[in-house]
Design a protein around this motif. Sequence first.
Motif, PDB file in Angstrom:
ATOM      1  N   GLU A  20      75.549  28.545  59.823  1.00 48.98           N
ATOM      2  CA  GLU A  20      76.133  27.622  60.790  1.00 48.98           C
ATOM      3  C   GLU A  20      77.648  27.751  60.724  1.00 48.98           C
ATOM      4  O   GLU A  20      78.222  27.819  59.632  1.00 48.98           O
ATOM      5  N   ARG A  22      81.313  26.758  60.401  1.00 48.92           N
ATOM      6  CA  ARG A  22      81.893  25.566  59.771  1.00 48.92           C
ATOM      7  C   ARG A  22      83.311  25.855  59.292  1.00 48.92           C
ATOM      8  O   ARG A  22      83.629  26.970  58.866  1.00 48.92           O
ATOM      9  N   GLY A  42      81.848  21.543  62.355  1.00 51.90           N
ATOM     10  CA  GLY A  42      81.275  22.567  63.217  1.00 51.90           C
ATOM     11  C   GLY A  42      81.709  22.383  64.656  1.00 51.90           C
ATOM     12  O   GLY A  42      82.521  21.491  64.966  1.00 51.90           O
ATOM     13  N   LEU A  47      79.570  17.896  59.787  1.00 57.90           N
ATOM     14  CA  LEU A  47      78.269  18.454  59.443  1.00 57.90           C
ATOM     15  C   LEU A  47      77.641  17.744  58.251  1.00 57.90           C
ATOM     16  O   LEU A  47      78.335  17.354  57.298  1.00 57.90           O
ATOM     17  N   THR A  49      75.008  19.475  56.865  1.00 56.28           N
ATOM     18  CA  THR A  49      74.267  20.596  56.296  1.00 56.28           C
ATOM     19  C   THR A  49      74.997  21.242  55.126  1.00 56.28           C
ATOM     20  O   THR A  49      76.213  21.118  54.977  1.00 56.28           O
ATOM     21  N   THR A  62      69.377  28.682  53.986  1.00 55.97           N
ATOM     22  CA  THR A  62      69.296  27.233  54.135  1.00 55.97           C
ATOM     23  C   THR A  62      67.938  26.711  53.681  1.00 55.97           C
ATOM     24  O   THR A  62      67.741  25.501  53.612  1.00 55.97           O
TER      25      THR A  62
END
Length: 381
Positions: A20, A22, A42, A47, A49, A62
């Motif tokens: 992702e 970031r 992001g 985020l 995550t 992930t």
Amino acid sequence: AEVVELATRTVASSAIALGEKRADAAAITLSTGEVLVVGGRGPSGALRTMEALDVLRSVSRTIDVASLSRPRRSPSVVRLSTGEILVMGGVDDALSPVPDIDVFDPMGARRLATLPFAALPSLSVVALPSGAALIVHGDATFTHAAVARPDAVVPLADPPHGGAPHLVPATDGAPFLFNGRYTRLDPFAFRFVDTTLPSGLVPDAAIAPFALDHGVLAAARIEDSALAIRATRYDLRTPLVVDAESLGLGAAQHLSPDRPGPLIGRDGLVIPPRARVTVTDATYRGVVLRLGGSGRDLPFIELRGEDSALVLRIDDTGPCTFPPASAPFTEIVREASGAITLVAGDVTRTCAPLVARERVTVTMIAGTAEARVRGLRITRQ
């Protein structure tokens, strides 16, 4: 994510594709060697995550990676000596501080707890040898300090106020605090004390101090268009007070004070299962540790060097075991030359490796059951 080869001082030709996009993320190295990337900003905002980067294989994953309890931009992350990962600080999309700490297991695969903690904008955190983390945070008006464990956050007495706080770690459990002035954490009294600096080490608000190695503080200044580095070493030699009846260190909180588990009473020091209690700092080459009892009654003992590398572990199953004697006391003698001898009554045992002239930290560790220690006496050279 780009990988820098330190041996050649070059950037690897292949970058790691993130799962992702970031920015403003935090990162910590896992015990596996992977890098855990935490939160950030992001394309759609803050985020929740995290993802783990395998530098050797140049891949990101992930799968089996947990999520934050809420989105965070510019968080802070620290890995405790016991393995747990703490994520704190940062702001949400409204630029409001995130008011809690997320606690993850050592692999970042599971969120274990979320602890209330209202961090001020400027935050600095370091792991302590005892398995907790020291947090200092502040703004233009206040500076606050706290100790965070996986199960609780305990406020400390506020350090002297200055500018934005910056902590420099040290393996003796006494990190430096720089916030326009220098202080150090006294790990026995758990308060910040003034530090006397040599004339060549002058604070420079533009460049925060940093650690050249554990326990060695360095400060840099811009002088005549060149970056001049000044470094010095500090030893914290807080004496231990011995009580003839039990383990007398004045009070229970004087030993690993950020953990409420170890208790001192008429039965001596009680160490909870798998808990670690550090009993010396890392500034001594010669140490004599005298414990009441012998054999399996004793906690495991670890000697670690200034780089935290294990020098020797003394237990009841490994290559270096306690002498099989029923003596009232056991002595562990570590000479300044590096020689290590175990003495219990008329039984003497010499253990390898013999690491010469390296300073060590002494830690007592309980096994699967609690350990009790009486009559502790430490002679440090």
